[in-house]
Structure formats: C-alpha cells, structure tokens
Design a protein around this motif. Structure first.
Motif, PDB file in Angstrom:
ATOM      1  N   LYS A  51      11.801  17.928 -65.659  1.00 16.20           N
ATOM      2  CA  LYS A  51      12.339  17.913 -64.300  1.00 16.20           C
ATOM      3  C   LYS A  51      12.851  19.317 -64.011  1.00 16.20           C
ATOM      4  N   ASN A  53      15.036  21.811 -61.437  1.00 16.68           N
ATOM      5  CA  ASN A  53      16.067  21.855 -60.414  1.00 16.68           C
ATOM      6  C   ASN A  53      16.232  23.284 -59.935  1.00 16.68           C
ATOM      7  N   SER A  54      16.329  23.437 -58.635  1.00 21.38           N
ATOM      8  CA  SER A  54      16.561  24.753 -58.050  1.00 21.38           C
ATOM      9  C   SER A  54      18.059  25.000 -57.993  1.00 21.38           C
ATOM     10  N   GLU A  86      19.047  20.767 -70.350  1.00 20.92           N
ATOM     11  CA  GLU A  86      18.460  21.998 -69.833  1.00 20.92           C
ATOM     12  C   GLU A  86      17.929  22.812 -71.012  1.00 20.92           C
TER      13      GLU A  86
END
Length: 118
Positions: A51, A53-54, A86
């Motif tokens: 996934k 994420n910005s 992350e």
C-alpha cells in the motif's frame, strides 16, 4: 504455529530470518521495475499487497537528502507499507517515480544486500 506459510515482514523482528526472501529467490524479479517486483514478492510469500501513501514533503525547496542530493526537483513523497509496516519512503518529481523509489527501498529492506537499480 503453521509453518506452511512464511512469517510476514515485521518491524524489528529478525528472529525468524529464514522466512524472509534471499537473493536466490529473486530470479523471477530480474528486469522488473520496483513496484512490480515488490508486488510479485508479496504474492509469492502471501503477504498483503503493498500500500502506498502520499505524504507532504516539508521544506524540500532548499534542502538536501541524506546522500547530499538537492531536493529542489522533488514534489512527491510516498511511503510503501506491507502488512501495516512502512518499509520504504520514496521521493520523486512524479508520483510514479516516487512509488518506484519507495518500492526499491522496501525491496532493499526485505532482501538486505541486494540492490535494485532505478
């Protein structure tokens, strides 16, 4: 514990490194871009799909990164997460280039010692 499926990547847990991929597992990933290689590695080990994420780049206009490179061309920062962890943070002038950078860094975290070229 069911040993038919390898452990998923976890932050700070290297006690069961035999379940993590090794450089011998990478034959099918040669020649693929970072995002595709990361997706295939997750599929192979039955981990959650990555996934992205910005996040907002803060004060990058006149700064440099850890390698001493100027950040003036960076307008996107994306993070790559697998199983909620992350594993890579990528920067680039486009979302696509930031995603590739984050994917390569996540791959490098999952397979230490292996370098994925841009």
């Amino acid at each position: 514990k069911n040993r038919s499926q390898p452990d998923t990547p976890r932050s700070g847990n290297n006690s069961n490194s035999s379940s993590l991929p090794t450089s011998n597992d990478l034959g099918g990933l040669i020649g693929k871009n970072g995002a595709r290689a990361l997706h295939e590695l997750c599929s192979k080990y039955r981990w959650e799909m990555p996934k992205y994420n910005s996040i907002e780049p803060h004060n990058l206009a006149n700064s440099t990164d850890n390698d001493g490179n100027s950040n003036k061309d960076i307008s996107f920062v994306l993070t790559a997460h697998i199983n909620g962890v992350e594993l890579g943070r990528g920067r680039g002038g486009t979302k696509g280039s930031a995603k590739q950078d984050a994917s390569r860094k996540a791959l490098a975290a999952l397979v230490p010692g292996v370098v994925f070229d841009p």
